[in-house]
Design an enzyme around this catalytic site. Structure first.
Site, PDB file in Angstrom:
ATOM      1  CE  LYS A  68      18.047 -35.173  45.648  1.00 38.91           C
ATOM      2  NZ  LYS A  68      16.784 -34.954  46.384  1.00 38.91           N
TER       3      LYS A  68
ATOM      4  CB  VAL B 217      19.046 -28.681  38.418  1.00 38.11           C
ATOM      5  CG1 VAL B 217      19.711 -29.981  38.833  1.00 38.11           C
ATOM      6  CG2 VAL B 217      18.784 -27.805  39.642  1.00 38.11           C
TER       7      VAL B 217
ATOM      8  CD  GLU C  53      12.613 -35.915  28.952  1.00 31.41           C
ATOM      9  OE1 GLU C  53      11.972 -34.970  28.440  1.00 31.41           O
ATOM     10  OE2 GLU C  53      13.246 -36.739  28.271  1.00 31.41           O
TER      11      GLU C  53
ATOM     12  CB  CYS D  44       6.862 -30.013  32.835  1.00 32.27           C
ATOM     13  SG  CYS D  44       6.172 -31.637  32.528  1.00 32.27           S
TER      14      CYS D  44
ATOM     15  CD  GLU E  36       8.923 -24.508  33.939  1.00 26.87           C
ATOM     16  OE1 GLU E  36      10.066 -24.536  34.405  1.00 26.87           O
ATOM     17  OE2 GLU E  36       8.305 -25.534  33.606  1.00 26.87           O
TER      18      GLU E  36
HETATM   19  P1  NAP Z   1      14.751 -29.063  40.473  1.00 21.24           P
HETATM   20  O1  NAP Z   1      14.917 -28.040  41.518  1.00 21.24           O
HETATM   21  O2  NAP Z   1      15.614 -28.994  39.271  1.00 21.24           O
HETATM   22  O3  NAP Z   1      14.911 -30.482  41.221  1.00 21.24           O
HETATM   23  C1  NAP Z   1      14.677 -31.699  40.569  1.00 21.24           C
HETATM   24  C2  NAP Z   1      15.400 -32.811  41.322  1.00 21.24           C
HETATM   25  O4  NAP Z   1      16.804 -32.630  41.194  1.00 21.24           O
HETATM   26  C3  NAP Z   1      15.131 -32.836  42.826  1.00 21.24           C
HETATM   27  O5  NAP Z   1      15.146 -34.165  43.275  1.00 21.24           O
HETATM   28  C4  NAP Z   1      16.317 -32.064  43.380  1.00 21.24           C
HETATM   29  O6  NAP Z   1      16.586 -32.356  44.744  1.00 21.24           O
HETATM   30  C5  NAP Z   1      17.410 -32.567  42.476  1.00 21.24           C
HETATM   31  N1  NAP Z   1      18.573 -31.689  42.355  1.00 21.24           N
HETATM   32  C6  NAP Z   1      18.610 -30.348  42.463  1.00 21.24           C
HETATM   33  N2  NAP Z   1      19.883 -29.904  42.273  1.00 21.24           N
HETATM   34  C7  NAP Z   1      20.646 -30.989  42.013  1.00 21.24           C
HETATM   35  C8  NAP Z   1      22.027 -31.186  41.734  1.00 21.24           C
HETATM   36  N3  NAP Z   1      22.877 -30.165  41.649  1.00 21.24           N
HETATM   37  N4  NAP Z   1      22.478 -32.434  41.518  1.00 21.24           N
HETATM   38  C9  NAP Z   1      21.624 -33.490  41.554  1.00 21.24           C
HETATM   39  N5  NAP Z   1      20.312 -33.366  41.857  1.00 21.24           N
HETATM   40  C10 NAP Z   1      19.817 -32.131  42.069  1.00 21.24           C
HETATM   41  O7  NAP Z   1      13.237 -29.091  39.915  1.00 21.24           O
HETATM   42  P2  NAP Z   1      11.873 -29.085  40.729  1.00 21.24           P
HETATM   43  O8  NAP Z   1      11.651 -27.725  41.285  1.00 21.24           O
HETATM   44  O9  NAP Z   1      11.829 -30.249  41.635  1.00 21.24           O
HETATM   45  O10 NAP Z   1      10.807 -29.372  39.559  1.00 21.24           O
HETATM   46  C11 NAP Z   1      10.224 -28.405  38.773  1.00 21.24           C
HETATM   47  C12 NAP Z   1      10.857 -28.377  37.390  1.00 21.24           C
HETATM   48  O11 NAP Z   1      10.751 -29.662  36.787  1.00 21.24           O
HETATM   49  C13 NAP Z   1      10.124 -27.441  36.438  1.00 21.24           C
HETATM   50  O12 NAP Z   1      11.076 -26.725  35.679  1.00 21.24           O
HETATM   51  C14 NAP Z   1       9.331 -28.372  35.551  1.00 21.24           C
HETATM   52  O13 NAP Z   1       9.001 -27.868  34.283  1.00 21.24           O
HETATM   53  C15 NAP Z   1      10.269 -29.526  35.445  1.00 21.24           C
HETATM   54  N6  NAP Z   1       9.548 -30.735  35.033  1.00 21.24           N
HETATM   55  C16 NAP Z   1       9.766 -31.229  33.787  1.00 21.24           C
HETATM   56  C17 NAP Z   1       9.065 -32.349  33.342  1.00 21.24           C
HETATM   57  C18 NAP Z   1       9.314 -32.943  31.975  1.00 21.24           C
HETATM   58  O14 NAP Z   1       9.003 -34.109  31.777  1.00 21.24           O
HETATM   59  N7  NAP Z   1       9.860 -32.199  31.030  1.00 21.24           N
HETATM   60  C19 NAP Z   1       8.143 -32.962  34.193  1.00 21.24           C
HETATM   61  C20 NAP Z   1       7.940 -32.418  35.472  1.00 21.24           C
HETATM   62  C21 NAP Z   1       8.660 -31.311  35.883  1.00 21.24           C
HETATM   63  P3  NAP Z   1      15.918 -31.505  45.945  1.00 21.24           P
HETATM   64  O15 NAP Z   1      14.459 -31.718  45.850  1.00 21.24           O
HETATM   65  O16 NAP Z   1      16.533 -32.101  47.160  1.00 21.24           O
HETATM   66  O17 NAP Z   1      16.299 -30.067  45.722  1.00 21.24           O
END
Ligand code: NAP
Length: 511
Positions: free
Chosen positions: A187, A244, A262, A296, A397
């Site tokens: 997904k 999330v 992550e 990130c 962040e």
């Molecule tokens: P996000 O809003 O948490 O979404 C991540 C993924 O999870 C998306 O595919 C999202 O779908 C899905 N999702 C959201 N709510 C969910 C739920 N309740 N159940 C299952 N899936 C769900 O994060 P983002 O805005 O895409 O990404 C930015 C974040 O990622 C930042 O905090 C960044 O630091 C972190 N990040 C961390 C790393 C690492 O390796 N540590 C690397 C890159 C990014 P939808 O898109 O449909 O909402």
């Protein structure tokens, strides 16, 4: 039958893309779609994608479950061959996919092509990993016992990914999942589904059997939620936000699946008075502003020794205000838009909030209008001086092109400030002193540590992940992926008792 290409309908300009389930590209059961737009120009449609629901998730998990036994029994060498082929297919499309990545995510074309190249390297790396030993031999109390371990796949795993590395992160999860014999339901983030389609196309064309890899696009609530709750999904690897991640931790703990998280970062770059300031400047600015600060591992805190803080802040202000903001497809652009208008508004509001809380905005932080930029999700790179490390600006962040300078007395205070936070993803220090660099590497609470290079660099053959609130104590990439995507079986193999005549002959020395 594996369809040869992803679009299930193509108009004169904008295609409609389906899910990939059981080896077929198909629309969502509801027939619904959602739009994906170019963040550099909101008027421009990138594509229409399947707006899936729990029914589509159920189809995908069923397909992955049915394919699991066959894929687990497929030789690791055959799996490796498919990953090699997928790498070659994606490599032949690097420029096109890199361009599409830029159009849907907004990072510069150089970064989009660079990320696609990295995905190819990751596929090759895990094609090699699939051929590595899968267990160990141990001595036993009994001299005739063959005692060994073997690693086996988990079964059906869910891969849930963010938009900020829309092809590299899915690849560094899916490639090892497949290499080690798991089947996958993927997904992707709803803001970057086209990169997901391109990755799945390459793997499908390389010869993955139907059901081994399934793609379901759609909203978090409609797709992600039923996926993580499905009892047939035994492993979930998630990269995304801490909020999330915390929800998933609760949901998945209740049903006992294996979970890898992550999450976010608030990464410091410490600049000491003895550093090569010009070198540090380039790395701190790149770490903070490339991908519009939406990594990130982006640098968001420049922790600078007080003796050079004014000088370094002036250098930062000059360099940051000279960055060329614009259409990320243009070669001269250094900073593109944020991922969408909502993100740009949120980041602009954070900048206003920080100013309201007394932080000093030195450059940038506006929403540019000139040269057509008003059509896109642009925010000019922002530098704050004299940031309080315990303020929201110093602790949260913000995920945008925002850098805060935090002056400190010395290296000890720098490390203490760097560590006084809930995150622990990456950190860097700029110094010429080897002893200080080693002290930093020992004391800093971060999963990825750089000395004299930016916080955001990461290579695929080594572990990647954070300490404290930045992960679930697991690591991705390199050999670490094997830990998540396999489980260990220990085998005690004893020969049956020897027939008496043979035992007698052996004892008497006859062969
Ligand atoms: P996000 O809003 O948490 O979404 C991540 C993924 O999870 C998306 O595919 C999202 O779908 C899905 N999702 C959201 N709510 C969910 C739920 N309740 N159940 C299952 N899936 C769900 O994060 P983002 O805005 O895409 O990404 C930015 C974040 O990622 C930042 O905090 C960044 O630091 C972190 N990040 C961390 C790393 C690492 O390796 N540590 C690397 C890159 C990014 P939808 O898109 O449909 O909402």
């Amino acid at each position: 039958m594996v369809s040869s290409s992803a679009p299930i309908a193509a108009g004169p300009a904008v295609a409609t893309y389906g899910n990939f389930i059981a080896g077929e590209w198909r629309p969502a059961r509801s027939g619904g779609t959602f739009e994906n737009r170019n963040p550099a120009n909101q008027e421009e449609l990138v594509g229409h994608f399947a707006a899936s629901s729990a029914e589509d998730v159920d189809d995908a998990v069923t397909a992955a479950s049915e394919a699991a036994a066959g894929w687990r029994r497929t030789s690791a060498i055959a799996r490796s061959t498919i990953l090699h082929k997928a790498a070659a297919i994606l490599e032949s499309r690097i420029n096109d996919v890199g361009r599409e990545l830029t159009r849907e995510e907004g990072k510069t074309l150089k970064e989009g092509i660079g990320e696609t190249t990295r995905a190819v390297q990751i596929l090759r790396y895990y094609a090699g990993e699939a051929q590595q030993p899968i267990g160990e031999n141990y001595p036993s109390l009994s001299p005739t016992t063959l005692l060994y371990t073997q690693r086996e796949p988990l079964g059906v795993v869910a891969v849930i990914t963010p938009w900020n590395f829309p092809i590299a992160i899915p690849t560094w999860k899916i490639a090892p999942a497949l290499a080690f014999g798991n089947t996958v339901v993927f997904k992707p983030a709803s803001l970057t589904p086209l990169c997901a389609v391109r990755l799945v196309e390459a793997l499908a064309e390389a010869g993955l059997p139907p059901g081994v890899l399934n793609l379901v696009t759609g909203a978090a609530g409609a797709v992600g939620n039923p996926l993580v709750r499905d009892e047939r999904v035994v492993g979930i690897t998630f990269t995304g936000s801490n909020a999330v991640g915390a929800d998933l931790r609760r949901i998945v703990a209740e049903r006992g699946a294996k979970l890898q998280l992550e999450l976010g970062g608030k990464n410091p770059a410490i600049v000491l008075a003895d550093a090569d300031l010009d070198h540090a400047l380039g790395h701190v600015v790149n770490g903070a502003m490339m991908s519009s600060g939406q990594k990130c591992t982006a640098t968001s805190r420049a922790i600078v020794e007080r003796g050079i803080a004014d000088q370094f802040t002036e250098l930062l202000a000059a360099r940051i205000s000279s960055l060329k903001v614009g259409d990320p497809l243009q070669a001269e652009t250094q900073v593109g838009p944020l991922v969408n208008e909502e993100a740009a508004e949120r980041v602009a509001a954070e900048i206003e909030r920080a100013k309201g809380n007394g932080a000093e905005l030195l450059v940038g932080g506006g929403r540019p209008n000139e040269n057509g930029l008003g059509q896109g999700a642009f925010v000019t790179p922002a530098l704050f001086g004299g940031v309080n490390p315990d303020s929201r600006l110093g602790q949260e962040e913000l995920f945008g092109p925002i850098l805060g300078v935090i002056p400190v007395a010395d290296v000890e205070e720098a490390i203490a400030v760097a560590n006084r936070i809930r995150f622990g993803l990456s950190a860097s220090m700029f110094t010429r002193d080897l002893g200080t660099a080693l002290h930093f590497a020992r004391e800093i609470q971060a999963g990825i540590v750089h000395v004299n290079s930016e916080t955001a660099g990461a290579e695929p053959q080594v572990p990647f992940g954070g300490m404290k609130g930045s992960s679930s104590y697991s690591r991705e990439q390199g050999k670490s992926a094997r830990e998540f995507f396999t489980q260990v079986k220990t085998v005690y193999l004893d020969p049956p008792p020897m027939p008496p005549a043979l035992a007698e002959a052996r004892a008497s020395g006859a062969s």
